[in-house]
Design an enzyme around this catalytic site. Structure first.
Site, PDB file in Angstrom:
ATOM      1  N   ARG A  54     -13.653 118.574  22.402  1.00 21.82           N
ATOM      2  CA  ARG A  54     -13.079 117.871  23.607  1.00 21.82           C
ATOM      3  C   ARG A  54     -14.024 117.304  24.595  1.00 21.82           C
ATOM      4  O   ARG A  54     -14.218 116.522  25.022  1.00 21.82           O
ATOM      5  CB  ARG A  54     -11.916 118.620  24.352  1.00 21.82           C
ATOM      6  CG  ARG A  54     -10.579 118.748  23.620  1.00 21.82           C
ATOM      7  CD  ARG A  54      -9.865 120.015  23.700  1.00 21.82           C
ATOM      8  NE  ARG A  54     -10.659 120.901  23.114  1.00 21.82           N
ATOM      9  CZ  ARG A  54     -10.264 121.254  21.500  1.00 21.82           C
ATOM     10  NH1 ARG A  54      -9.380 120.509  20.953  1.00 21.82           N
ATOM     11  NH2 ARG A  54     -11.123 121.947  20.857  1.00 21.82           N
ATOM     12  N   THR A  55     -14.822 118.423  25.036  1.00 22.13           N
ATOM     13  CA  THR A  55     -15.639 117.834  26.213  1.00 22.13           C
ATOM     14  C   THR A  55     -16.751 116.941  25.813  1.00 22.13           C
ATOM     15  O   THR A  55     -16.679 115.970  26.554  1.00 22.13           O
ATOM     16  CB  THR A  55     -16.287 119.269  26.552  1.00 22.13           C
ATOM     17  OG1 THR A  55     -15.237 120.476  27.023  1.00 22.13           O
ATOM     18  CG2 THR A  55     -17.280 119.140  27.953  1.00 22.13           C
ATOM     19  N   LYS A  84     -38.505 125.013  18.719  1.00 18.10           N
ATOM     20  CA  LYS A  84     -39.952 125.530  18.599  1.00 18.10           C
ATOM     21  C   LYS A  84     -40.256 126.263  19.892  1.00 18.10           C
ATOM     22  O   LYS A  84     -41.470 126.443  20.043  1.00 18.10           O
ATOM     23  CB  LYS A  84     -40.591 124.126  18.773  1.00 18.10           C
ATOM     24  CG  LYS A  84     -40.192 123.071  17.608  1.00 18.10           C
ATOM     25  CD  LYS A  84     -41.084 121.622  17.865  1.00 18.10           C
ATOM     26  CE  LYS A  84     -40.270 120.437  17.128  1.00 18.10           C
ATOM     27  NZ  LYS A  84     -40.787 119.481  17.581  1.00 18.10           N
ATOM     28  N   ARG A 105     -23.797 121.806  27.689  1.00 18.65           N
ATOM     29  CA  ARG A 105     -23.163 123.136  27.678  1.00 18.65           C
ATOM     30  C   ARG A 105     -24.123 124.120  27.088  1.00 18.65           C
ATOM     31  O   ARG A 105     -25.043 123.599  26.259  1.00 18.65           O
ATOM     32  CB  ARG A 105     -21.934 122.952  26.515  1.00 18.65           C
ATOM     33  CG  ARG A 105     -21.340 123.955  26.058  1.00 18.65           C
ATOM     34  CD  ARG A 105     -20.229 123.997  25.428  1.00 18.65           C
ATOM     35  NE  ARG A 105     -18.925 123.504  26.147  1.00 18.65           N
ATOM     36  CZ  ARG A 105     -17.757 123.371  25.774  1.00 18.65           C
ATOM     37  NH1 ARG A 105     -17.476 123.480  24.286  1.00 18.65           N
ATOM     38  NH2 ARG A 105     -16.760 122.949  26.318  1.00 18.65           N
ATOM     39  N   HIS A 133     -16.291 126.433  33.722  1.00 15.83           N
ATOM     40  CA  HIS A 133     -16.193 125.049  32.953  1.00 15.83           C
ATOM     41  C   HIS A 133     -15.641 124.240  34.256  1.00 15.83           C
ATOM     42  O   HIS A 133     -14.339 123.812  33.886  1.00 15.83           O
ATOM     43  CB  HIS A 133     -15.348 125.271  31.670  1.00 15.83           C
ATOM     44  CG  HIS A 133     -15.246 124.164  30.739  1.00 15.83           C
ATOM     45  ND1 HIS A 133     -15.696 122.926  30.946  1.00 15.83           N
ATOM     46  CD2 HIS A 133     -14.850 124.236  29.611  1.00 15.83           C
ATOM     47  CE1 HIS A 133     -15.863 122.088  29.976  1.00 15.83           C
ATOM     48  NE2 HIS A 133     -15.022 122.779  29.066  1.00 15.83           N
TER      49      HIS A 133
END
Ligand code: CP
Length: 311
Positions: A54-55, A84, A105, A133
């Site tokens: 969704r996000t 890396k 995120r 959130h």
């Protein structure tokens, strides 16, 4: 409405929320009619270190509907130079040279705040581990206002994983800005709402009640905010997860206990805590809630990007 970094729910005051929700309402017909050419030169980077449906998709759709462009990595830990050994800070510094806004995120609490400290362009927190959130909480609040018609005086039950649930934490912070809110917390003993949120809500005059019986709460609330027991947050504590899951389920039997004007919300994804048979009930608001995410994220992007090209 000057907005830059969006890191935590507490940063929003009520006038900003009013402005943002009016802007989101304006975005609904724009999105439904295919979008606008408001930000033809804007580029949004989505930098995701944890999975998302969704996000990420709603932010990317939001930018496309606003006429902008998107650069993206959906598995930054593996597909970016983090693999890396590059730090989050360096990755953000590099993206500052390419993008006008970064949606992040990350699996660590505080990652968005760290990113914001080195970023010239707006950082939008799309979830930081078990922290917050905030954009989910904004779309949740927008949904409540649309569906129930008011937020002051709201009666809401938060159910499920309240200790590790970043969506309920951010929503609690936002609801603390409103008057006469009564919150019930229904959670397995291991997953109770944490002290920091309870203290904040106490300071902001929110009436909070911990309750072990979902059935006792359902007739009393306007909103049931159901959440998933998040297996991925238990690590190798599988026995603890098994003890917590399946305790609180919305199905036809529990739905009958809710008022006719009440709604069921869920940030999604769900894995059994709302039975599919509930979906056809008009009180099932969770798919409408997810759609609202598009309008709220269009509003947020327009707020952080500034006046559109053709204003
Ligand atoms: N609600 C939410 O954050 O969903 P995703 O994890 O799919 O983005």
């Amino acid at each position: 409405m000057p907005l830059h970094h969006i890191v935590e729910a507490q940063q929003f005051d009520r006038p900003t929320l009013v402005d943002l929700f009016a802007r989101a309402a304006d975005m609904e017909p724009i999105a439904r009619s295919g979008g606008c050419a408001c930000y033809p030169n804007a580029i949004m980077a989505t930098l995701f270190y944890e999975p998302s449906t969704r996000t990420r998709f709603s932010f990317e759709t939001a930018m496309h509907r606003l006429g902008g462009r998107v650069i993206s990595t959906e598995n930054a830990a593996e597909f970016s130079s983090v693999s890396k050994g590059e730090t989050l800070e360096d990755t953000v510094r590099i993206l500052n040279g390419y993008a006008d806004v970064i949606v992040l995120r990350h699996y660590e609490v505080g990652a968005a705040l760290r990113a914001s400290r080195v970023s010239r362009v707006p950082i939008i927190n799309a979830g930081d581990g078990v922290g917050q959130h905030p954009t989910q909480a904004l779309l949740d609040l927008y949904t409540i206002e649309k569906e129930i018609g008011h937020i002051d005086g709201l009666r809401i039950a938060m159910v499920g994983d309240l200790a590790q649930g970043r969506t309920v934490r951010s929503l609690a912070y936002l609801l603390g800005k409103f008057r006469d809110v009564h919150m019930w917390f229904v959670a397995p003993p291991r997953l109770k709402m944490k002290e920091d949120i309870l203290a904040y809500l106490g300071q902001h005059g929110v009436l909070c009640t911990e309750e072990s019986s979902l059935e006792a709460v359902l007739p009393r609330v306007d909103v049931v905010y159901q959440t998933r027991i998040q297996k991925e947050r238990f690590g190798d504590r599988i026995a603890d997860y098994e003890q917590c899951r399946g305790l609180y389920v919305i199905n036809q039997d529990t739905l009958r206990l809710m008022g006719p004007g009440a709604i069921v919300m869920h940030p999604l994804p769900r894995v059994g805590e709302i039975a599919p048979e509930v979906d056809s009930d008009p009180r099932a608001a969770y798919f409408r809630q997810a759609e609202n995410g598009l309008y709220v994220r269009m509003a947020l992007l327009s707020a952080v990007l500034g006046e559109p090209a053709n204003a």
